[in-house]
Write an enzyme that holds these catalytic residues in place. Structure first.
Site, PDB file in Angstrom:
ATOM      1  N   GLU A  30     -18.400  52.607  55.548  1.00 23.02           N
ATOM      2  CA  GLU A  30     -17.665  51.417  56.025  1.00 23.02           C
ATOM      3  C   GLU A  30     -16.155  51.656  56.052  1.00 23.02           C
ATOM      4  O   GLU A  30     -15.426  50.874  56.658  1.00 23.02           O
ATOM      5  CB  GLU A  30     -18.017  50.193  55.163  1.00 23.02           C
ATOM      6  CG  GLU A  30     -17.299  50.079  53.821  1.00 23.02           C
ATOM      7  CD  GLU A  30     -17.867  50.979  52.730  1.00 23.02           C
ATOM      8  OE1 GLU A  30     -18.596  51.927  53.060  1.00 23.02           O
ATOM      9  OE2 GLU A  30     -17.554  50.730  51.547  1.00 23.02           O
ATOM     10  N   HIS A  82     -18.738  56.367  51.512  1.00 21.71           N
ATOM     11  CA  HIS A  82     -18.453  55.049  52.090  1.00 21.71           C
ATOM     12  C   HIS A  82     -18.312  55.077  53.617  1.00 21.71           C
ATOM     13  O   HIS A  82     -17.196  55.189  54.123  1.00 21.71           O
ATOM     14  CB  HIS A  82     -17.155  54.501  51.493  1.00 21.71           C
ATOM     15  CG  HIS A  82     -17.279  54.111  50.061  1.00 21.71           C
ATOM     16  ND1 HIS A  82     -17.522  52.811  49.663  1.00 21.71           N
ATOM     17  CD2 HIS A  82     -17.190  54.842  48.932  1.00 21.71           C
ATOM     18  CE1 HIS A  82     -17.588  52.765  48.343  1.00 21.71           C
ATOM     19  NE2 HIS A  82     -17.389  53.977  47.865  1.00 21.71           N
ATOM     20  N   CYS A 131     -22.434  53.218  47.326  1.00 21.45           N
ATOM     21  CA  CYS A 131     -21.715  53.448  46.065  1.00 21.45           C
ATOM     22  C   CYS A 131     -22.278  52.534  44.965  1.00 21.45           C
ATOM     23  O   CYS A 131     -23.384  52.740  44.520  1.00 21.45           O
ATOM     24  CB  CYS A 131     -20.217  53.253  46.277  1.00 21.45           C
ATOM     25  SG  CYS A 131     -19.219  53.948  44.946  1.00 21.45           S
TER      26      CYS A 131
END
Lengths: 230, 84
Positions: free
Chosen positions: A200, A198, A89
């Protein structure tokens, strides 16, 4: 294996996802190392994650000021010599501003900030951050951005596609108007990867849409181990 | 005092969603026939002392490196006389 792999996670003023990125590294089996934007010391880490957020408030352009942070001098220098770097991002925006990756990320075509669980097609699994996936694998990870529209000129896009450097594309919905549905790319060598969604946030089923994102972090540990064996 | 102004615009082939939003608002406020709106940025830089060749050269470089991104933007840089 001798000790766990040390993976740095950079915190810039305005980073949001540094804690989640460090947690993902730990869940994957690595040792997360906190790195500070204002220092140029990488503390001997074997890979670096540039996390999501709004570094320097996104002032000027997303990633434009972070690019000149002291830590980025070291990251850019080491990335050119093969250090694995993943920009997620805002981290992807910083990698483009740093010219480690081609193109740029601009305001979403819809003008809206988009937050959704996004289906992705993994296309390239030769990169340091994607080798744990299968080519053609479909995964779901959260996506949240206001300026995630990937743009580059046609020649650059043709070159990226022709050399297998598009690592992931949006499936079903193109959430931000990115050219050719591009969600993530890699550099020629495969050590630098930029990704708008994302992974994560998709490493534990309790808090994410699943654990599909973990592969990015197990990939780099795997590729570092393969490298060490050589 | 010396003043330098840098204007930055998105390249014409890059979609400008902000400009499009402004275009819509202009129409809603009664302005007919708005073909296009492009939104840009202007940097007004006031310098202490004289603008010597060295600082002018550095500013020209930084206009392309920091103030604009050549992948998506064009810039114009000019000095304004007597900083008025």
């Amino acid at each position: 294996m001798t000790g766990s792999m040390r993976i740095g996670v950079v915190t810039f003023p305005g980073s949001l996802d540094d804690r989640d990125a460090a947690r993902a590294v730990a869940i994957a089996g690595g040792e997360p190392v906190t790195l500070w934007h204002g220092q140029d010391d990488l503390h001997g880490v074997q890979a670096v994650v540039l996390p999501g957020g709004f570094s320097y408030g996104d002032y000027l352009r997303c990633g434009a000021i972070s690019r000149f942070a002291p830590i980025m001098r070291s990251v850019v220098d080491h990335a050119r010599h093969g250090l694995p770097v993943l920009g997620i991002c805002n981290g992807f925006q910083i990698l483009c501003e740093s010219h480690l990756l081609p193109g740029a990320l601009t305001r979403n075509a819809s003008r809206h900030f988009v937050c959704r669980d996004q289906r992705l097609l993994i296309e390239d699994t030769t990169a340091a951050w994607t080798c744990a996936y299968q080519p053609g694998q479909q995964i779901t990870v959260p996506l949240k951005n206001g300026e995630g529209c990937y743009v580059a000129d046609d020649r650059t896009l043709d070159e990226l596609e022709g050399s297998g450097r598009v690592i992931a594309r949006y499936l079903q919905v193109n959430p931000n108007g990115s050219r050719r549905d591009i969600a993530g790319i890699r550099n020629e060598r495969g050590n630098v990867v930029g990704l708008m969604p994302h992974p994560e946030h998709a490493v534990e089923s309790l808090t994410g849409p699943g654990t599909d994102g973990l592969g990015f972090f197990t990939s780099v540990l795997q590729s570092l181990m393969d490298e060490a064996r050589r | 005092m010396a003043r330098v102004v840098v204007d930055v615009m998105l390249k014409s082939e890059i979609l400008d969603p902000q400009g499009r939003a402004v275009q819509g608002a202009l129409g809603r406020l009664g302005l007919a026939g708005v073909a296009q709106v492009r939104q840009g940025k202007q940097f007004v830089i006031d310098l202490e002392g004289e603008l010597d060749d060295e600082r002018w050269a550095l500013l020209q470089r930084l206009a392309g490196e920091l103030l604009s991104n050549p992948v998506i933007e064009d810039y114009r840089i000019h000095r304004v006389q007597d900083g008025a």
